[in-house]
Scaffold this motif. Structure first.
Motif, PDB file in Angstrom:
ATOM      1  N   UNK B  17      -1.214 -13.850  -0.297  1.00  0.00           N
ATOM      2  CA  UNK B  17      -0.936 -12.859  -1.432  1.00  0.00           C
ATOM      3  C   UNK B  17       0.364 -12.256  -1.388  1.00  0.00           C
ATOM      4  N   UNK B  19       2.346  -9.285  -1.010  1.00  0.00           N
ATOM      5  CA  UNK B  19       2.211  -7.975  -0.719  1.00  0.00           C
ATOM      6  C   UNK B  19       0.848  -7.468  -1.510  1.00  0.00           C
ATOM      7  N   UNK B  21      -2.280  -5.171  -2.451  1.00  0.00           N
ATOM      8  CA  UNK B  21      -2.301  -3.686  -2.437  1.00  0.00           C
ATOM      9  C   UNK B  21      -3.283  -3.421  -1.252  1.00  0.00           C
ATOM     10  N   UNK B  23      -3.301  -4.568   1.645  1.00  0.00           N
ATOM     11  CA  UNK B  23      -2.550  -4.537   3.009  1.00  0.00           C
ATOM     12  C   UNK B  23      -1.820  -3.066   3.111  1.00  0.00           C
ATOM     13  N   UNK B  24      -1.368  -2.540   1.955  1.00  0.00           N
ATOM     14  CA  UNK B  24      -0.542  -1.313   2.092  1.00  0.00           C
ATOM     15  C   UNK B  24      -1.483  -0.477   2.389  1.00  0.00           C
ATOM     16  N   UNK B  25      -2.731  -0.274   1.652  1.00  0.00           N
ATOM     17  CA  UNK B  25      -3.651   0.877   1.933  1.00  0.00           C
ATOM     18  C   UNK B  25      -4.148   0.843   3.326  1.00  0.00           C
ATOM     19  N   UNK B  26      -4.636  -0.575   3.812  1.00  0.00           N
ATOM     20  CA  UNK B  26      -4.990  -0.405   5.208  1.00  0.00           C
ATOM     21  C   UNK B  26      -4.008   0.061   6.091  1.00  0.00           C
ATOM     22  N   UNK B  27      -2.887  -0.236   5.884  1.00  0.00           N
ATOM     23  CA  UNK B  27      -2.134   0.155   7.259  1.00  0.00           C
ATOM     24  C   UNK B  27      -1.182   1.437   6.655  1.00  0.00           C
ATOM     25  N   UNK B  28      -1.758   2.235   5.665  1.00  0.00           N
ATOM     26  CA  UNK B  28      -1.141   3.493   5.168  1.00  0.00           C
ATOM     27  C   UNK B  28      -1.035   4.417   6.456  1.00  0.00           C
TER      28      UNK B  28
END
Lengths: 102, 44, 999
Positions: B17, B19, B21, B23-28
């Motif tokens: 995928x 980027x 979403x 992934x971003x949230x998980x690593x926020x």
């Protein structure tokens, strides 16, 4: 150089980008350009380690950082760049974050 | 033998995928922690 | 000479003579009364005069009477006693006349009080003064051992007289004068003894005889010892005038601190006793005169005076000559003494000659004199020569505080030095003297010499002896000056006193003063190279030997190879080993060497011709945009010997004080040629030191550098130009670059032009790992640095997934911040290893691929732009077991998809585009046959085993390249995973928005 770079940030000549790196919003002198490049090199080196540690692509980690910097480290009057490639100056209202920031 | 006509559009196999979403949230949280721990990388 | 002392006021002589004649008169009176009458008469006569007397008349005859044991005056302390006395009479009309007096053993006591003779009680017998001029009585006298003890203010004098004859006409006798100790003022005469023949005549009294004096000493002035001589004195009848001649010889004598032997005086004197005037004239001389030994010894201490200066060689011979001459001098002169209303003394025709044959004469003039009226006078022709002393000749005429002198001095030369003095003018006005001349000096200086060093000299000598030399500016010039390989052209410089005078000598001998040359400009050569020295102010103090030079600018060489040295302040002192001092604010550049030296300070020393410096210095790149940041060194050691500079120092980074390079510089001033060797034992980069502290070139190119770089460099320069080479190496350097982190960089770079940062072709560098998004290891790049910060990549090679990745030659301009284009050629890529290495989960495949991957690196990282890979002959297999993104592919889609589970292909091409650090889009085109049956209900009537069917595929794969780090740090941090996977973890950030912004 730190002082000069901070001044450039404060005056909106350079600013944070959605992709997690610092960018040049307005034409700047060679020293500021070198300072931005040096900063980005250090960010990339650190991001490389973090991306591997979290098992994600370097760009993904960088973008995650980008969301955070846009969300809470850009002060009014400072410049920022969204994925659409348009430099904007932050005012009082919060920045319209890119979709993937969640 | 039978001629199988390939579909007009190449078959798109998406191995990952772009980027996502989540992934971003998980690593926020980790990203925020990284920023505060490396102030020299994020001058203001 | 204090000859004047021997002339006593004339009145005393007169009194003395009267006193001697008195006993004769008194005895005459006694005889006349005859015995009892006599006794009675005499008693009564004496009683009348209140004069107690005792005597015994031994014989009483008509013509002679004899008295014995005569005692007159206080019986306890008689004023006169005599053993015996006889009177001879002549009878004439007037009664008995005393014609002769004879006496033996007369003792008389008297005192001289403010010039008058006082005989105690006998004074009562003296006839009242008649005013007529004194005359000796016409009486025959015969005295045997007549003694007069005289108390005088100066001391006790004993007189003894023997002899007989008519006092007025023909008395003959011997006079003995003995004075054990006479003192007057601060002079003492010890053991004075005069034994003179006495002769009287109608014309007066004549004395002639030897004089003997133990010693005569006046404290502070000098004295004479063991004086022997002869004196002849003639007293006029009325004791009005006296004249005579005297010759004295003193075995030893001293004037002030000058001792001499055989002092001799032969001369005549004359005195008008009544008028109280006298004069003495004669020849005086002495031999073996010597200055005190300690003075001569201390004189020799000055042999080393003015050491190191051009005049130094003249000093020892001069000092020796002076010391020699002052050790043994014979002298003679003509002495004239006048005493009357005024007193004046003159020494004429003076001639001094030393054992060393030095002669000083003052002739044909009034000589040196002192007059109570006119003070010091000097007049005559003066000559000095011989004995190694300078030859001086001239005249002087000084009197009454005025007058002048003119002298010429022959040039003085010794040991390579020569001093010529212009004719000396001396002018005396009102007790002070002005001496004018000009000096021209040739002499040695360090290992060189100065010629024609000339300066006018004007000295002012005050009445109190204070000397001031050059109270106004005077031109100092020289024809040539050569030292330490430097040859200066003629120069003419104003030398001005800083205080009252250039040199001041106080009456007590203290030396002071100081001078300054405002605006010193010198030009010359060092070997072939032109030299100019400009100095705003050059000052020196006599009190503190040494100089202070402010703002010195030195230029050496011409055109662009000129070497420049500017010093804010240079101070120097002369000491035993030469000249030494400090320098501050020094800056400069050696010829065309592009190194700017500044902020120099430290110590320097010049020992005959060798200059040595130690101190601190800053070195910066002279280029417009400098290739390295300024470095400092605090252990610079520099020496200039025979026109060759040799310098060493450790260069350090100013803020961190890290040692960067040890430098050794050799420079030949004359040939304007030299070499600098740089040794870099090891610079370790890390948290404390990053390359941008040493050079701007790496800033924005590399960061986070860790590791040690070693190397050496060499810069050569001559009038053709500057060349430099060098080699630097590292065994393992980690850094972060624009295209991503680099680990284990190793290799050596050899510069053909170090300062130009250019290298010959074929430089090699190994990269243990580079990670532009994809970690590639064991890279080897061959490159060349070109002028203008350009990098030519000659080639690069990485083992990659079983094959090799080759970097095509390209040229990159680091000076311009543009995207870097690099093309990689792939050879022998093994598909299986590639897939496995990049963990494509649901694909498997084989086949060897070749192709090209054009890449672009810019600010945002590296990306591939239409890369192409083709499979080699023999094809390979492909299997995809992943799920399908879009389900409605239709029957054929499903069938094709089934076939993909196991395909054999013979040709396959992959087109690649995308970001290395993000997502690569690859479009795969291939034809092949399926190796496993295709499942599917729709195709009845076909054999179950539908294998080997020909397919043509056009597949697009979108795949991220995981950032893989192949070092030990490639581990998943469990805590990070756990924290991220907490159940019920809500996507909302824990911290509220507001708190987040609290920065």
């Amino acid at each position: 150089q730190d002082a000069a770079l901070s001044a450039a940030i404060a005056s909106g000549q350079v600013g944070e980008q959605a992709d997690g790196y610092m960018g040049i919003a307005k034409p700047v002198g060679g020293d500021i350009r070198s300072a931005v490049e040096a900063l980005n090199i250090k960010r990339r080196a650190a991001y490389t380690d973090q991306a591997a540690k979290h098992g994600v692509a370097l760009r993904e980690w960088a973008a995650t950082i980008g969301c955070q910097t846009l969300r809470n480290r850009v002060k009014p009057g400072q410049a920022y760049l969204l994925p659409d490639g348009v430099w904007r100056v932050k005012d009082a209202s919060p920045i319209a974050l890119p979709g993937n920031c969640g | 033998c039978i001629q199988v006509k390939a579909p007009d559009k190449p078959i798109e196999i998406n191995l990952n995928v772009n980027v996502k979403q989540e992934v971003v949230v998980r690593l926020q949280k980790d990203a925020q922690e990284f920023i505060t721990e490396n102030p020299e990388l994020f001058p203001q | 000479m204090d000859e004047g002392e021997t002339v006593r006021p004339p009145k005393r002589i007169k009194r003395l003579a009267a006193g001697l004649a008195l006993p004769a008169v008194v005895l005459g009176v006694l005889w006349f009364e005859r015995r009892p009458i006599a006794e009675h008469y005499v008693d009564r006569a004496l009683a009348e005069r209140g004069l107690p007397a005792r005597y015994r008349i031994a014989a009483l005859g008509p013509f002679t009477q004899r008295l014995e044991d005569v005692s007159l005056g206080d019986p306890a302390r008689p004023d006169l006693t005599a053993d015996w006395a006889e009177l001879r009479l002549a009878w004439g009309f007037g009664g008995p006349q005393v014609v002769e007096v004879r006496a033996g053993g007369v003792r008389l006591n008297g005192r001289l009080v403010d010039g008058k003779l006082n005989l105690g009680s006998l004074d009562r017998l003296m006839p009242a003064p008649t005013g007529a001029p004194f005359a000796l009585p016409d009486l025959r006298v015969a005295l045997d051992d007549a003694r007069l003890g005289l108390e005088t203010p100066a001391g006790r004098i004993g007189l003894a007289l023997d002899g007989q004859g008519n006092l007025a006409r023909d008395f003959r006798g011997r006079l003995r004068l003995h004075a054990p100790r006479l003192s007057a003022g601060d002079c003492n005469a010890v053991g004075l003894l005069i034994a003179a023949e006495v002769r009287t005549a109608k014309s007066g009294i004549a004395l002639d005889g030897p004089v003997d004096l133990g010693s005569l000493a006046c404290d502070g002035a000098g004295g004479l010892g063991q004086v022997k001589g002869r004196a002849r004195l003639k007293l006029a009848g009325d004791l009005g005038d006296a004249e005579g001649d005297v010759s004295l010889l003193a075995a030893n004598g001293q004037i002030a601190s000058v001792t001499a032997k055989d002092w001799r005086f032969v001369g005549k004197f004359a005195a008008d006793l009544d008028a109280g005037e006298g004069g003495l004239e004669g020849d005086i001389g002495f031999v073996d005169a010597a200055a005190p030994a300690d003075l001569r010894a201390s004189l020799r201490d000055y042999r080393g005076a003015l050491a190191g200066s051009p005049v130094a060689p003249l000093v020892p011979p001069l000092v020796d000559a002076l010391a020699g001459a002052s050790g043994d001098v014979d002298g003679k002169a003509r002495l004239l003494l006048r005493h009357g209303r005024t007193t004046d003394v003159h020494l004429r025709d003076i001639a001094l000659e030393s054992a060393t044959a030095a002669r000083l004469t003052l002739r044909d003039g009034k000589g040196i004199g002192w007059s109570s009226a006119a003070g010091i006078t000097a007049d005559g022709a003066l000559r000095l020569a011989g004995g190694g002393l300078p030859e001086i000749a001239g005249r002087l005429a000084i009197a009454g505080g005025g007058g002048e002198g003119r002298f010429t001095v022959a040039p003085i030369a010794a040991g390579g030095a020569r001093l010529a003095l212009a004719p000396i003018r001396i002018d005396a006005d009102g007790g002070s003297y002005r001496v004018q001349t000009a000096a021209t000096l040739d002499g040695p200086l360090g290992d060189g010499a100065v010629r024609g060093l000339a300066m006018p000299l004007t000295a002012r000598i005050g009445g109190n002896g204070a000397i001031a030399l050059n109270t106004a500016c005077a031109p100092l010039s020289f024809e040539s000056l050569a030292v330490a390989g430097i040859r200066l052209a003629p120069a003419r410089l104003p030398l001005c006193p800083t205080g009252k005078a250039l040199v001041t000598i106080a009456p007590d001998g203290g030396v002071g003063g100081g001078g300054a040359i405002p605006g010193l400009k010198l030009a010359g050569h060092v070997g072939g190279a032109p030299l100019t020295i400009v100095n705003r102010r050059f000052g020196f103090d006599i009190g503190r030997p040494g100089f202070i030079a402010d703002t010195v600018a030195i230029r050496l060489g011409a055109g662009d190879s000129v070497s420049r040295l500017d010093v804010d302040r240079l101070t120097g002192q002369a000491d035993a080993r030469g000249l030494a001092g400090r320098f501050e604010g020094a800056a400069g550049q050696i010829g065309a060497v592009p190194l700017l030296l500044s902020e120099g300070q430290g110590d320097w020393r010049l020992a005959n011709a060798d200059l040595s410096l130690t101190g601190r210095l800053k070195v910066a790149d002279a280029a417009a945009d400098p290739r390295f940041e300024p470095l400092i060194s605090d252990d610079v050691r520099l020496s200039l010997i025979d026109g060759r500079i040799h310098a060493t120092g450790q260069l350090r980074q100013p803020e961190t004080n890290v040692a960067v390079a040890a430098v050794r510089i050799d420079h030949d001033l004359a040939k304007a040629r030299g070499t600098a060797l740089l040794d870099v034992p090891g610079i370790t980069f890390g948290r404390a030191l990053q390359p941008e502290r040493l050079t701007r070139l790496t800033f924005g190119v590399v960061a986070n550098v860790e590791g040690t770089v070693r190397g050496e460099g060499r810069i050569d320069w001559n009038d053709a130009g500057v060349t430099s080479t060098g080699a630097f190496r590292t065994d393992s350097l980690d850094l972060a670059a624009a295209f991503g982190p680099v680990r284990g960089l190793a290799g050596e770079i050899r510069f053909s032009d170090l300062l130009g940062l250019e290298t010959p072709p074929g430089q090699e560098v190994r990269l243990a790992e580079v990670n532009p998004g994809v970690a590639v290891t064991d890279g080897l790049i061959r490159y060349q640095l070109l002028p203008g910060q350009k990098l030519r990549v000659e080639g690069g090679r990485w083992p990659f997934s079983g094959g090799e990745l080759f970097l095509e030659p390209t040229v990159m301009d680091f000076a311009q911040p543009v995207a870097r284009h690099m093309t990689f050629r792939v050879a022998g890529l093994d598909a299986a290893q590639f897939i496995q290495q990049f963990e494509f989960e649901n694909i498997a495949g084989t086949g060897i691929f070749d192709g090209t991957l054009p890449m672009v690196f810019d600010d945002s990282g590296g990306r591939i732009e239409n890369g192409l890979l083709k499979v080699r002959e023999g094809g390979g297999t492909l299997a995809y077991v992943g799920e399908l993104s879009n389900e409605d592919l239709g029957t054929f889609g499903k069938m094709a998809f089934d076939a993909l589970k196991s395909m054999r292909y013979d040709n396959l091409a992959i087109r690649l585009d995308g970001n290395l650090d993000g997502e690569i889009v690859s479009e795969i085109l291939f034809t092949g046959i399926n190796e496993r049956p295709i499942g599917g209900e729709k195709l009845e009537g076909m054999a179950e085993e539908l294998t080997g069917l020909p397919f043509r595929f056009n597949i697009t794969v979108r795949a991220p390249f995981r950032g893989l780090v192949s070092t030990a740090s490639n581990f998943i941090d469990p805590t990070a995973l756990i924290r991220n996977q907490k159940p019920g973890d809500s996507p909302k950030p824990v911290q509220t928005q507001e708190s987040e912004d609290k920065r």
